[in-house]
Design a protein around this motif. Structure first.
Motif, PDB file in Angstrom:
ATOM      1  N   UNK A   1       0.831  -1.197   0.000  1.00 17.06           N
ATOM      2  CA  UNK A   1       0.000   0.000   0.000  1.00 17.06           C
ATOM      3  C   UNK A   1       0.869   1.250   0.000  1.00 17.06           C
ATOM      4  N   UNK A   2       0.342   2.333  -0.577  1.00 15.11           N
ATOM      5  CA  UNK A   2       1.065   3.592  -0.626  1.00 15.11           C
ATOM      6  C   UNK A   2       0.113   4.768  -0.500  1.00 15.11           C
ATOM      7  N   UNK A   3       0.642   5.896  -0.029  1.00 15.53           N
ATOM      8  CA  UNK A   3      -0.171   7.095   0.158  1.00 15.53           C
ATOM      9  C   UNK A   3       0.053   8.085  -0.984  1.00 15.53           C
ATOM     10  N   UNK A   4      -0.814   9.064  -1.064  1.00 17.90           N
ATOM     11  CA  UNK A   4      -0.709  10.086  -2.108  1.00 17.90           C
ATOM     12  C   UNK A   4       0.537  10.938  -1.945  1.00 17.90           C
ATOM     13  N   UNK A   5       1.089  11.025  -0.724  1.00 20.02           N
ATOM     14  CA  UNK A   5       2.294  11.826  -0.501  1.00 20.02           C
ATOM     15  C   UNK A   5       3.570  11.101  -0.923  1.00 20.02           C
ATOM     16  N   UNK A   6       3.485   9.779  -1.192  1.00 23.33           N
ATOM     17  CA  UNK A   6       4.651   9.055  -1.694  1.00 23.33           C
ATOM     18  C   UNK A   6       5.246   8.044  -0.735  1.00 23.33           C
ATOM     19  N   UNK A   7       4.633   7.804   0.416  1.00 30.71           N
ATOM     20  CA  UNK A   7       5.117   6.781   1.343  1.00 30.71           C
ATOM     21  C   UNK A   7       4.433   5.460   1.034  1.00 30.71           C
ATOM     22  N   UNK A   8       5.117   4.360   1.368  1.00 38.62           N
ATOM     23  CA  UNK A   8       4.516   3.065   1.126  1.00 38.62           C
ATOM     24  C   UNK A   8       5.181   1.978   1.936  1.00 38.62           C
ATOM     25  N   UNK A   9       4.495   0.840   2.041  1.00 35.83           N
ATOM     26  CA  UNK A   9       5.027  -0.301   2.790  1.00 35.83           C
ATOM     27  C   UNK A   9       4.495  -1.583   2.169  1.00 35.83           C
ATOM     28  N   UNK A  10       5.290  -2.641   2.290  1.00 36.16           N
ATOM     29  CA  UNK A  10       4.920  -3.955   1.764  1.00 36.16           C
ATOM     30  C   UNK A  10       5.230  -5.004   2.814  1.00 36.16           C
ATOM     31  N   UNK A  11       4.415  -6.046   2.860  1.00 33.52           N
ATOM     32  CA  UNK A  11       4.636  -7.166   3.759  1.00 33.52           C
ATOM     33  C   UNK A  11       4.269  -8.441   3.007  1.00 33.52           C
ATOM     34  N   UNK A  12       5.058  -9.504   3.220  1.00 36.36           N
ATOM     35  CA  UNK A  12       4.801 -10.765   2.545  1.00 36.36           C
ATOM     36  C   UNK A  12       5.787 -11.825   3.007  1.00 36.36           C
TER      37      UNK A  12
END
Length: 523
Positions: free
Chosen positions: A159-170
């Motif tokens: 997932x990511x935000x409109x400001x440009x931050x994001x995170x992934x898990x798997x």
């Protein structure tokens, strides 16, 4: 045999990348810049099908020019690449052009090897044109299968935000051992940034059923984060590069848009599954700027002119909805002109609307609601003054000092019942940031918005950005600091900013940790 030089370019951190191929298993590469001789800081090898060999004859070598005495200027330096067999001259013009040429016409294996080097933070791509070319080429590339005889890769959330931050898990499990690790890039229309990926950081004993086919360790979960230097201009995709895969770019994943608070909840939950505290901090730092900003009142020749004598009150209403009327009645007599209200709420309730209208009638003041939103942009009509505060602070602070008819400059009211903040300006700023002291700010509208534009949009709360602004004002002795000695100060516990995450912290505490981690990211 002399190394065959295909491309040579320089990145945004003065690192020269040389790509080509050689049959030598260990080429002794050197870069001669005038009289200086540089050894490579990194050499990677890769297989190239166009050379009709299974041996890794492809080469990418990196040379760091940042420490050259006297600096480096491509148009004034003589550059040669040397190995055991001889020298090849490199014309300075190529250093600014070959990155685009490699992405446009380089064979797939060289392009994919370059992406791995970028993902490892060995090269920094600042040129938007190169970013556009990378995004264009990846759009036409095939994705690696998530499950094959060589590996299995799963994405639980990205997932990511409109400001440009994001995170992934798997989670990820290879079939065999590999010297490389899973790595990733975040790609949008013009920007390519590495993802701080942490393979093996999370315990996943539930994957034991795959042990007969893949290497099961019990800690096969991964997590990662990223941040673009500016808001993305289009959809974002993640490229997860699987170890041992040379002929396809990797697994391509679409990033799901998310609100900042939802992403923070995901990161908090993810962090609770990471035992290593340093890895938890690394995950958070990956989503933050590399350095704290230094907002200044004047930027270049910009000038924003205020209109009339209006006051804009940016209010974090942290009390029950029906108390808004009392807050506005308390400050109403001190407001010199029209009061425009921006409520830091997602929406306004009937009780709050009634409170605004009732306060306007009772105080005989022109009080109007500008907007109800968790953020604040540049207003269409610039107010003469901006006041920022929480409702609890306005109830307990001397409101007259915030709404004086002609303030001499920025005024900051700080809660300090024992008088410890009245020290040298740097010490005042340090304690203000460290202890999250309740405060209220009043300053000229044009100056406020000029400084606000220089603060990063990486926080959950608007208050965190204002705190950075106030911190710089206090550190430079640029504001009138007034102490409030309310010994029985009570904090409001209403509103979205007081919601708790999985670890018990609210939005303000989450932002406080982000503020603490930013200087560590720069270290």
């Amino acid at each position: 045999m002399m190394m065959n030089l295909d491309f040579c370019f320089m990145d945004g951190a003065q690192t020269i990348a040389v790509t080509g191929w050689t049959t030598s298993p260990g080429p002794d590469l050197r870069l001669h810049v005038d009289d200086e001789v540089l050894r490579p800081v990194l050499v990677t090898r890769h297989v190239r099908r166009d050379l009709r060999s299974a041996e890794p004859m492809g080469v990418i070598a990196l040379f760091d020019l940042s420490a050259l005495p006297g600096g480096f200027a491509a148009d004034r330096c003589t550059i040669h690449l040397a190995d055991q067999q001889g020298f090849s001259e490199i014309h300075g013009q190529r250093l600014g052009e070959d990155a685009r040429r490699l992405v446009e016409i380089g064979v797939d294996e060289v392009f994919f090897a370059l992406l791995r080097v970028i993902a490892g933070r060995h090269l920094r791509i600042d040129d938007p044109q190169v970013g556009r070319e990378i995004a264009t080429r990846l759009r036409s590339s095939s994705s690696v299968a998530r499950e094959s005889e060589n590996h299995v890769l799963a994405v639980d959330s990205c997932r990511g935000t409109a400001s440009g931050q994001g995170a992934i898990i798997g989670w990820f499990m290879p079939a065999g051992a590999s010297p490389d690790q899973l790595c990733a890039l975040a790609v949008e229309n013009e920007m390519v940034v590495p993802v701080d990926l942490m393979p093996g950081a999370m315990a996943r004993p539930d994957l034991a059923g795959y042990a007969s086919r893949y290497r099961f360790t019990g800690r096969d979960g991964y997590g990662g984060g990223w941040r673009f230097p500016r808001p993305p201009s289009g959809p974002v995709r993640l490229l997860l590069m699987v170890p041992g895969e040379h002929f396809l770019p990797g697994v391509i994943v679409d990033v799901e848009p998310a609100e900042a608070a939802d992403l923070a909840q995901q990161v908090t939950t993810m962090s609770l599954g990471i035992d290593d505290m340093e890895a938890r901090s690394k995950l958070r730092r990956a989503m933050l700027p590399v350095a704290l900003p230094d907002p200044t009142p004047h930027v270049g020749d910009q000038a924003i002119v205020s209109m009339g004598d209006e006051t804009l009150l940016v209010l974090d209403h942290d009390l029950p909805d029906h108390d808004l009327r009392d807050v506005l009645r308390r400050i109403g007599p001190h407001v010199p002109g029209k009061l425009r209200l921006h409520l830091l709420r997602q929406r306004i309730s009937p009780a709050m609307q009634n409170g605004i209208e009732g306060a306007a009638r009772e105080t005989a003041r022109d009080i109007v609601l500008d907007a109800a939103a968790l953020t604040l942009g540049l207003p269409g009509a610039m107010p003469a003054r901006v006041v920022f505060a929480r409702s609890a602070a306005l109830f307990q602070f001397p409101a007259a000092q915030l709404f004086a008819p002609q303030p001499a400059g920025p005024v900051v009211l700080l809660l300090d019942p024992i008088g410890t903040v009245m020290d040298a300006p740097p010490a005042q700023a340090d304690r203000f940031a460290r202890d999250l002291l309740p405060f209220a700010l009043s300053m000229e509208g044009p100056t406020f918005f000029l400084m606000l534009a220089q603060t990063p949009q990486c926080f959950l709360t608007f208050e965190a950005r204002v705190r950075l602004l106030v911190e710089q004002l206090v550190a430079r002795n640029g504001a009138t600091l007034r102490r409030v000695d309310a010994c029985r100060y009570f904090e409001g516990k209403a509103g979205p900013h007081c919601q708790s995450f999985a670890d018990g912290r609210d939005w303000h505490a989450y932002d406080a940790e982000s503020r603490r981690l930013i200087p560590e990211a720069a270290a």
